[in-house]
Scaffold this active site. Structure first.
Site, PDB file in Angstrom:
ATOM      1  N   ARG A 297       0.825  -1.217   0.000  1.00  0.00           N
ATOM      2  CA  ARG A 297       0.000   0.000   0.000  1.00  0.00           C
ATOM      3  C   ARG A 297       0.858   1.265   0.000  1.00  0.00           C
ATOM      4  NH1 ARG A 297      -2.629  -3.788   2.816  1.00  0.00           N
ATOM      5  NH2 ARG A 297      -1.692  -3.182   4.781  1.00  0.00           N
TER       6      ARG A 297
ATOM      7  N   GLU B 150       5.445 -10.467  15.325  1.00  0.00           N
ATOM      8  CA  GLU B 150       4.960 -11.117  16.538  1.00  0.00           C
ATOM      9  C   GLU B 150       5.405 -12.586  16.558  1.00  0.00           C
ATOM     10  OE1 GLU B 150       0.811 -11.334  19.060  1.00  0.00           O
ATOM     11  OE2 GLU B 150       0.789 -10.717  16.958  1.00  0.00           O
TER      12      GLU B 150
HETATM   13  P1  AMP Z   1       4.773  -2.397  11.463  1.00  0.00           P
HETATM   14  O1  AMP Z   1       5.998  -2.912  10.803  1.00  0.00           O
HETATM   15  O2  AMP Z   1       4.357  -3.188  12.658  1.00  0.00           O
HETATM   16  O3  AMP Z   1       4.856  -0.918  11.756  1.00  0.00           O
HETATM   17  O4  AMP Z   1       3.564  -2.617  10.435  1.00  0.00           O
HETATM   18  C1  AMP Z   1       3.366  -1.743   9.379  1.00  0.00           C
HETATM   19  C2  AMP Z   1       3.060  -2.479   8.098  1.00  0.00           C
HETATM   20  O5  AMP Z   1       2.088  -3.484   8.293  1.00  0.00           O
HETATM   21  C3  AMP Z   1       2.493  -1.501   7.086  1.00  0.00           C
HETATM   22  O6  AMP Z   1       3.068  -1.789   5.820  1.00  0.00           O
HETATM   23  C4  AMP Z   1       1.001  -1.764   7.103  1.00  0.00           C
HETATM   24  O7  AMP Z   1       0.472  -1.796   5.799  1.00  0.00           O
HETATM   25  C5  AMP Z   1       0.830  -3.119   7.768  1.00  0.00           C
HETATM   26  N1  AMP Z   1      -0.116  -3.088   8.911  1.00  0.00           N
HETATM   27  C6  AMP Z   1       0.194  -3.343  10.211  1.00  0.00           C
HETATM   28  N2  AMP Z   1      -0.871  -3.269  11.004  1.00  0.00           N
HETATM   29  C7  AMP Z   1      -1.918  -2.948  10.198  1.00  0.00           C
HETATM   30  C8  AMP Z   1      -3.328  -2.698  10.430  1.00  0.00           C
HETATM   31  N3  AMP Z   1      -3.879  -2.777  11.657  1.00  0.00           N
HETATM   32  N4  AMP Z   1      -4.104  -2.375   9.355  1.00  0.00           N
HETATM   33  C9  AMP Z   1      -3.551  -2.293   8.119  1.00  0.00           C
HETATM   34  N5  AMP Z   1      -2.252  -2.502   7.850  1.00  0.00           N
HETATM   35  C10 AMP Z   1      -1.432  -2.832   8.866  1.00  0.00           C
END
Ligand code: AMP
Length: 170
Positions: free
Chosen positions: A58, A95
């Site tokens: 995205r 996780e």
């Molecule tokens: P993080 O690495 O944990 O910051 O996760 C960010 C990535 O995971 C981004 O590329 C988001 O598109 C996806 N992502 C994580 N959590 C969500 C969520 N609750 N809704 C949509 N996309 C998420």
């Protein structure tokens, strides 16, 4: 404009316990999409950007529009095994287990200042890995721009020292 109106909550997607933030309503509103891109562009117009890095999948949607708007090169960061040329890789923990993102070795020119774009900041692992890719190539992270920030997950802790711009907080 209340951009939250264009984010749809999908409980238990893609697996139980995850509240997925669906940005497709925002993409379907030309006014909301333009507001997001214009806001990111204003943030970076006050800085020096040589290239825009967009994170699969995205992040591509927003990063591509921003690169076009700023008139700067667009560099994709993809999941492992998708890019055809030589790559730098960065692994980050989830996780359960790990994930790896890659960027072409000639994606960022050494010394260049880079804007990194994604849709959402959760734990910050993805963004931190993208920052490492820029630094491996000798580039400098100029700033990070994301549409949504899930503040409870405190992704900024992993991204200390970087300038972060987000538009919608939960
Ligand atoms: P993080 O690495 O944990 O910051 O996760 C960010 C990535 O995971 C981004 O590329 C988001 O598109 C996806 N992502 C994580 N959590 C969500 C969520 N609750 N809704 C949509 N996309 C998420």
């Amino acid at each position: 404009m209340d951009l939250k109106r264009y984010i749809r909550d999908i409980p238990d997607f893609p697996k139980p316990g995850i509240l997925f933030k669906d940005i497709t309503p925002l993409l379907q509103s030309p006014e909301a999409f333009r507001r997001v891109i214009d806001s990111m562009a204003s943030y970076f117009e006050g800085k020096h950007v040589d290239a825009v890095l967009a994170i699969e999948a995205r992040g591509f949607l927003f990063g591509a529009a921003l690169a076009y708007r700023l008139g700067k090169p667009l560099v994709p960061v993809r999941k492992q095994g998708k890019l055809p040329f030589e790559t730098y890789a960065a692994t980050y923990s989830l996780e359960y287990g790990n994930d790896t993102v890659e960027m072409h070795k000639d994606g960022v020119v050494a010394g260049h200042r880079v804007a990194i774009v994604d849709d959402l900041l959760a734990t910050g692992g993805t963004m931190a890995a993208a920052c490492r890719l820029v630094e491996k190539s000798g580039g400098q992270v100029e700033g990070l721009a994301l549409v949504i920030e899930l503040t409870e997950l405190d992704g900024r802790k992993l991204l200390q020292g970087y300038d972060i711009f987000t538009l919608i907080e939960y």
